[in-house]
Design a protein around this motif. Structure first.
Motif, PDB file in Angstrom:
ATOM      1  N   ILE A   6       0.934  -1.187  -0.016  1.00  0.00           N
ATOM      2  CA  ILE A   6      -0.111  -0.021  -0.050  1.00  0.00           C
ATOM      3  C   ILE A   6       0.732   1.307   0.164  1.00  0.00           C
ATOM      4  CG2 ILE A   6      -1.725   1.430   1.339  1.00  0.00           C
ATOM      5  CD1 ILE A   6      -2.705  -1.529   2.311  1.00  0.00           C
ATOM      6  N   ALA A   7       1.818   1.192   0.836  1.00  0.00           N
ATOM      7  CA  ALA A   7       2.686   2.384   0.870  1.00  0.00           C
ATOM      8  C   ALA A   7       3.473   2.699  -0.491  1.00  0.00           C
ATOM      9  CB  ALA A   7       3.708   2.133   1.992  1.00  0.00           C
ATOM     10  N   LEU A   8       3.938   1.692  -1.103  1.00  0.00           N
ATOM     11  CA  LEU A   8       4.491   1.826  -2.359  1.00  0.00           C
ATOM     12  C   LEU A   8       3.676   2.144  -3.540  1.00  0.00           C
ATOM     13  CD1 LEU A   8       6.600  -1.453  -2.389  1.00  0.00           C
ATOM     14  CD2 LEU A   8       7.659   0.803  -2.558  1.00  0.00           C
ATOM     15  N   ALA A   9       2.261   1.847  -3.523  1.00  0.00           N
ATOM     16  CA  ALA A   9       1.203   2.176  -4.520  1.00  0.00           C
ATOM     17  C   ALA A   9       0.939   3.872  -4.170  1.00  0.00           C
ATOM     18  CB  ALA A   9      -0.004   1.429  -4.202  1.00  0.00           C
ATOM     19  N   ASN A  10       0.794   4.060  -2.908  1.00  0.00           N
ATOM     20  CA  ASN A  10       0.706   5.622  -2.525  1.00  0.00           C
ATOM     21  C   ASN A  10       1.731   6.431  -2.969  1.00  0.00           C
ATOM     22  OD1 ASN A  10      -2.098   5.689  -1.265  1.00  0.00           O
ATOM     23  ND2 ASN A  10      -1.247   4.263   0.200  1.00  0.00           N
ATOM     24  N   THR A  11       3.064   5.843  -2.742  1.00  0.00           N
ATOM     25  CA  THR A  11       4.248   6.618  -3.166  1.00  0.00           C
ATOM     26  C   THR A  11       4.247   6.992  -4.625  1.00  0.00           C
ATOM     27  OG1 THR A  11       5.455   5.926  -1.303  1.00  0.00           O
ATOM     28  CG2 THR A  11       6.738   6.894  -2.978  1.00  0.00           C
ATOM     29  N   ALA A  12       3.911   6.123  -5.446  1.00  0.00           N
ATOM     30  CA  ALA A  12       3.822   5.912  -6.881  1.00  0.00           C
ATOM     31  C   ALA A  12       2.885   6.804  -7.367  1.00  0.00           C
ATOM     32  CB  ALA A  12       3.743   4.643  -7.440  1.00  0.00           C
ATOM     33  N   LEU A  13       1.934   6.772  -6.529  1.00  0.00           N
ATOM     34  CA  LEU A  13       0.570   7.829  -6.942  1.00  0.00           C
ATOM     35  C   LEU A  13       0.968   9.221  -6.763  1.00  0.00           C
ATOM     36  CD1 LEU A  13      -2.350   7.243  -8.096  1.00  0.00           C
ATOM     37  CD2 LEU A  13      -3.267   7.055  -5.643  1.00  0.00           C
ATOM     38  N   ASP A  14       1.680   9.496  -5.699  1.00  0.00           N
ATOM     39  CA  ASP A  14       1.836  10.778  -5.539  1.00  0.00           C
ATOM     40  C   ASP A  14       3.090  11.363  -6.514  1.00  0.00           C
ATOM     41  OD1 ASP A  14       0.659  10.971  -2.892  1.00  0.00           O
ATOM     42  OD2 ASP A  14       2.475  10.800  -1.764  1.00  0.00           O
ATOM     43  N   LEU A  15       3.913  10.504  -6.885  1.00  0.00           N
ATOM     44  CA  LEU A  15       4.921  10.830  -8.038  1.00  0.00           C
ATOM     45  C   LEU A  15       4.431  11.070  -9.166  1.00  0.00           C
ATOM     46  CD1 LEU A  15       8.146   8.461  -6.842  1.00  0.00           C
ATOM     47  CD2 LEU A  15       7.792  10.902  -6.772  1.00  0.00           C
ATOM     48  N   ILE A  16       3.496  10.279  -9.609  1.00  0.00           N
ATOM     49  CA  ILE A  16       2.655  10.388 -10.834  1.00  0.00           C
ATOM     50  C   ILE A  16       1.761  11.669 -10.997  1.00  0.00           C
ATOM     51  CG2 ILE A  16       1.196   9.406 -12.576  1.00  0.00           C
ATOM     52  CD1 ILE A  16       3.677   7.795 -12.457  1.00  0.00           C
ATOM     53  N   GLY A  17       1.360  12.161  -9.661  1.00  0.00           N
ATOM     54  CA  GLY A  17       0.531  13.128  -9.756  1.00  0.00           C
ATOM     55  C   GLY A  17       1.446  14.169  -9.963  1.00  0.00           C
ATOM     56  N   GLN A  18       2.653  14.444  -9.342  1.00  0.00           N
ATOM     57  CA  GLN A  18       3.386  15.449  -9.266  1.00  0.00           C
ATOM     58  C   GLN A  18       4.113  15.481 -10.722  1.00  0.00           C
ATOM     59  OE1 GLN A  18       6.541  14.791  -6.303  1.00  0.00           O
ATOM     60  NE2 GLN A  18       4.851  14.353  -4.885  1.00  0.00           N
ATOM     61  N   THR A  19       4.219  14.402 -11.479  1.00  0.00           N
ATOM     62  CA  THR A  19       4.674  14.447 -12.839  1.00  0.00           C
ATOM     63  C   THR A  19       3.733  15.142 -13.639  1.00  0.00           C
ATOM     64  OG1 THR A  19       5.490  12.122 -12.556  1.00  0.00           O
ATOM     65  CG2 THR A  19       5.049  12.908 -14.876  1.00  0.00           C
ATOM     66  N   LYS A  20       2.253  15.085 -13.442  1.00  0.00           N
ATOM     67  CA  LYS A  20       1.288  15.697 -14.160  1.00  0.00           C
ATOM     68  C   LYS A  20       1.510  17.070 -14.159  1.00  0.00           C
ATOM     69  CE  LYS A  20      -2.747  15.480 -12.537  1.00  0.00           C
ATOM     70  NZ  LYS A  20      -3.782  14.821 -11.554  1.00  0.00           N
ATOM     71  N   PHE A  21       1.731  17.852 -12.878  1.00  0.00           N
ATOM     72  CA  PHE A  21       2.164  19.395 -12.785  1.00  0.00           C
ATOM     73  C   PHE A  21       3.381  19.542 -13.496  1.00  0.00           C
ATOM     74  CE2 PHE A  21      -0.020  18.317  -8.550  1.00  0.00           C
ATOM     75  CZ  PHE A  21      -1.370  18.653  -8.887  1.00  0.00           C
ATOM     76  N   TRP A  22       4.414  18.818 -13.225  1.00  0.00           N
ATOM     77  CA  TRP A  22       5.687  19.086 -13.853  1.00  0.00           C
ATOM     78  C   TRP A  22       5.650  19.081 -15.507  1.00  0.00           C
ATOM     79  CZ3 TRP A  22       8.610  22.354 -10.947  1.00  0.00           C
ATOM     80  CH2 TRP A  22       8.932  21.935  -9.673  1.00  0.00           C
ATOM     81  N   LEU A  23       5.339  18.042 -15.931  1.00  0.00           N
ATOM     82  CA  LEU A  23       5.263  17.806 -17.241  1.00  0.00           C
ATOM     83  C   LEU A  23       4.113  18.878 -17.860  1.00  0.00           C
ATOM     84  CD1 LEU A  23       5.890  14.182 -18.127  1.00  0.00           C
ATOM     85  CD2 LEU A  23       7.655  16.070 -17.868  1.00  0.00           C
TER      86      LEU A  23
END
Ligand SMILES: [Zn+2]
Lengths: 255, 166
Positions: A42-59
């Protein structure tokens, strides 16, 4: 500095941040359903989700600054290997849980410090993304630091695995803190922090955690470079092929 | 088309939004959650400014859709949802009423002022939403959604979700 030149630097910076988040997020997401215990899954999935969300903002910001009508998705799914600007650290294979965790820790410490410094970026849109992301990354760093200590200073088996991971990954950390001409220009106009300062703070936190984890930093390691210039490892091509397959095979496909 | 006299007032829009549930924790509304930052209107166009809880929160898109639908049902034809990143959402914006609803639902509300910067800090003391005991322990920093941590009560022995301070 003329606005176009500043925008161009800010775009390059957003690509670097976005690509680091995207590639690490993609790799961490692959653990979903495979982690050693449910809580970690669960922790890994949540971390990945945060990172993909941040990707959306940066890209999204990179695409906006580029001004050629491309979207964040276009940048993620339609660029080739040489156009990616992520550091080599995040593209290192998942390996075992220890490798994944050590990679996360070394990255989180850098990520947290860079985002904290970006809160005072002269580019307002960058400061705003950092303000959002740093709250999430604070939790990432807390978790990865804690687990590195527990596993490093754990059983003989977990200690050995963590030490191997550190030995393998250490040489990919220098690049994140070695400025190239883009980093220098960004620091000069106050868009991004001076990487020399980040390196000092990073070394302080990382050394303290590794010491408590009873792990030894490899000495005299040669630091690999190349990610920021688009020179990636062989495995990176396979990673992209996997990540981009759907959009390449079925252009414009949506849920 | 709706005549001006039929238009919703800003206050009416706010109370309407109080009935739009958070898709992941339906006992609290998007207003209780503190993610609606502003409501304004220019002519017949209503703008609702929303801030995401977590960057990757899959509920964000659903929330935008639900707000739009709720307003349309009440006759607002032109609705614009604006996403705002800064100031970043904080659990301090969850209303008092929202906190009580969370507790009643079995989710411990955020303990504000709990340190979260950096590493190696002791997790906050969270009271069990079931028996109110402070004798609880953190099982994992991440729970069923990014905004929750997983706790366990050592008195009533029940596991529970804690809405992390953020
Ligand atoms: Zn209890």
């Amino acid at each position: 500095m003329p606005k176009a030149a500043k925008d161009n630097l800010a775009m390059e910076f957003s690509l670097r941040m976005g690509d680091n988040c995207l590639i690490l997020g993609q790799q961490v997401a692959a653990w979903c359903g495979h982690a050693p215990v449910l809580e970690e899954d669960i922790a890994l999935a949540n971390t990945a989700l945060d990172l993909i969300g941040q990707t959306k903002f940066w890209l999204g910001l990179a695409a906006e600054l580029e001004g050629e009508g491309r979207s964040a998705d276009d940048l993620a799914f339609l660029r080739d290997v040489r156009a990616f600007r992520n550091g080599l650290l995040v593209e290192q294979p998942n390996g075992d849980f220890g490798q994944t965790l050590m990679r996360q820790f070394l990255f989180d410490a850098w990520h947290y410090l860079v985002l904290t410094a970006l809160l005072s970026s002269t580019e307002k849109r960058i400061a705003e993304i950092a303000e959002k992301a740093v709250k999430e990354v604070t939790y990432h760093l807390e978790r990865s630091s804690d687990l590195v200590i527990r596993l490093g200073d754990g059983s003989a088996e977990s200690h050995a695995r963590m030490q191997t991971a550190l030995d393998d990954l250490w040489r990919f950390t220098g690049e994140l803190m070695t400025p190239d001409s883009v980093d220098e220009a960004l620091a000069e106009i106050g868009v991004a922090p001076d990487l020399g300062r980040i390196e000092k703070q990073w070394a302080e936190h990382v050394r303290a955690v590794l010491q408590e984890a009873t792990l030894t930093i490899p000495e005299g390691a040669y630091m690999q470079q190349g990610g920021k210039a688009g020179l990636h490892s062989e495995a990176f091509g396979h990673l992209l092929a996997d990540m981009q397959f759907l959009q390449r095979a079925y252009p414009g496909a949506t849920w | 088309m709706h005549a001006v006299s039929e238009q919703l007032t800003i206050d009416e829009i706010w109370s309407l939004l109080e009935s739009v549930p958070d898709p992941e924790i339906p006992v609290i509304s998007v207003v209780d959650l503190g993610i609606v930052r502003d409501v304004s209107r220019k002519g017949d166009e209503v703008t609702v400014t929303v801030t995401p809880t977590y960057s990757g929160c899959p509920a964000t898109a659903v929330i935008a859709m639900e707000i739009e639908e709720a307003l349309r049902r009440k006759g607002a034809d032109r609705v614009r949802i604006e996403m705002q990143l800064s100031p970043a959402w904080t659990t301090q914006w969850i209303t008092k009423q929202g906190r009580e609803k969370l507790r009643a639902y079995g989710i411990a509300p955020p303990v504000e002022g709990a340190p979260c910067a950096g590493a190696l800090k002791a997790p906050p003391v969270v009271a069990c939403p079931r028996c109110a005991s402070d004798n609880t322990e953190r099982v994992s920093q991440f729970g069923s959604t990014p905004c929750k941590a997983h706790y366990r009560c050592k008195d009533c022995l029940e596991p529970f979700d804690y809405f992390k301070s953020f």
